[in-house]
Scaffold this motif. Sequence first.
Motif, mmCIF file in Angstrom:
data_model
loop_
_atom_site.group_PDB
_atom_site.id
_atom_site.type_symbol
_atom_site.label_atom_id
_atom_site.label_comp_id
_atom_site.label_asym_id
_atom_site.label_seq_id
_atom_site.Cartn_x
_atom_site.Cartn_y
_atom_site.Cartn_z
ATOM 1 N N VAL A 1 -1.073 4.917 6.988
ATOM 2 C CA VAL A 1 -0.921 4.424 5.471
ATOM 3 C C VAL A 1 -2.190 4.216 4.838
ATOM 4 O O VAL A 1 -2.155 4.441 3.332
ATOM 5 N N GLN B 1 -5.220 10.764 1.838
ATOM 6 C CA GLN B 1 -4.250 11.683 1.114
ATOM 7 C C GLN B 1 -2.983 10.788 0.605
ATOM 8 O O GLN B 1 -2.006 11.313 0.061
ATOM 9 N N LYS B 2 -2.806 9.707 1.287
ATOM 10 C CA LYS B 2 -1.379 8.879 1.114
ATOM 11 C C LYS B 2 -0.387 9.498 1.307
ATOM 12 O O LYS B 2 0.751 9.610 0.624
ATOM 13 N N LEU C 1 0.744 -1.179 0.066
ATOM 14 C CA LEU C 1 -0.050 -0.069 -0.017
ATOM 15 C C LEU C 1 0.755 1.321 -0.058
ATOM 16 O O LEU C 1 0.314 2.447 -0.442
ATOM 17 N N ALA C 2 2.033 1.132 0.634
ATOM 18 C CA ALA C 2 2.901 2.298 0.536
ATOM 19 C C ALA C 2 3.445 2.851 -0.794
ATOM 20 O O ALA C 2 4.132 3.780 -0.903
ATOM 21 N N GLY C 3 3.069 2.238 -1.853
ATOM 22 C CA GLY C 3 3.725 2.468 -3.098
ATOM 23 C C GLY C 3 5.333 2.501 -3.022
ATOM 24 O O GLY C 3 5.868 1.352 -2.802
ATOM 25 N N HIS D 1 2.549 8.958 2.310
ATOM 26 C CA HIS D 1 3.548 7.992 2.649
ATOM 27 C C HIS D 1 5.092 8.465 2.430
ATOM 28 O O HIS D 1 6.077 7.887 3.140
#
Length: 381
Positions: free
Chosen positions: A216, A220-221, A42-44, A223
Amino acid sequence: MGIISPAERLLAAADLHEPVETGLLTVDLSAIAANWRKVAGLAGGAECGAVVKADGYGLGQAAVMRALAGVGCKTFFVANLLEGETARALAPDAAIYVLDGVVPGCAPRLAAADLRPCIGSFAELEEWAAAGATLGRKLAAALHFDTGMHRLGFPPRAAGEVAARAHGIAPTLVMSHFLSSQLPDDPVNARQIGDFLAVRAHFPGIAGSIANSSGVFLPQKPHFDLVRPGYALYGGNPTPGVANPMRAAARLSARIVSTRDLGPGDTVGYDGVWKAPRPSRVATIGAGYADGLPVSATAAPGKPAGEAVVGGVRCPFIGRVSMDYIVLDVTDAPKVAAERGQWVELLGETIDVEELALRARTIGYEVLTRLGRRYARRYVG
């Protein structure tokens, strides 16, 4: 052939794999690893670290760190120096951040263990720089900014001064901490992200981190370069109000040590706070608040009691949760499952950490981190 004593016969018949303790905590390391992978996904493009303070949230720092390192985690966060020294012995090549920062007098040991304090005051900054000067090198550290917790960290308005005075150390991370990330609609999240962006502008080229477990999952993400989940790794729900996306990592069972039948009006436990409303069968299990089960899980008017699962039936705590024992009303449970020596579920497939916490009017973090050392512990997966 010699005469075999009764004690020897009992020992020979015993199952040496059966815990002698009256409580059993089973930790699923594969679930912890899977939870880390989920958050990392999920954290890209951000790195995924792990918070392993408080003995790996009560589940065992050594086992947890080995499991996480095995799936690629390279950055760990602990609370204090002693946890950091333990973490360093377990992960010689990892980046290990100490959230306490530089506690007075601890700088030499922090440096000796190659730990990175999360510095949040000018006094800490000066002490860390002085320790580096003594060693002839600049020491790595995180710079911690307070965007709303009012607990630890520099104020955002001081970011320029911090940048100017940090020349004596080697900053590797700029960080802050959400105060309401479990509430995705809280406007304070956007305000904190904005403040953090303003802080980061003073530290080009240095990694940034603000997202905890719930952070996380924010829309707004936020990260940035590094996320640092904790609670979610251990099966806690980082998204309260919706289904838990994480796998449960802990199962807790306790053994029935005594049973008895009560008549209407008989009371149970200290101060007789529970009175049998009918002919009842009760069972005493060998676990209590000394084992981390909150005394607030005691039944009281207007609140639900804690429960255990006995033969597939939920059975409420009755009377007070005491130091070593909890009494259950097992009247409606299968008799064969409610006998002396049988195991009951306190935490597991039926009762998750969120429910146990709700029934105790506390939070899942407290439930996990207070799990006692008297349990037999088994690590699986």
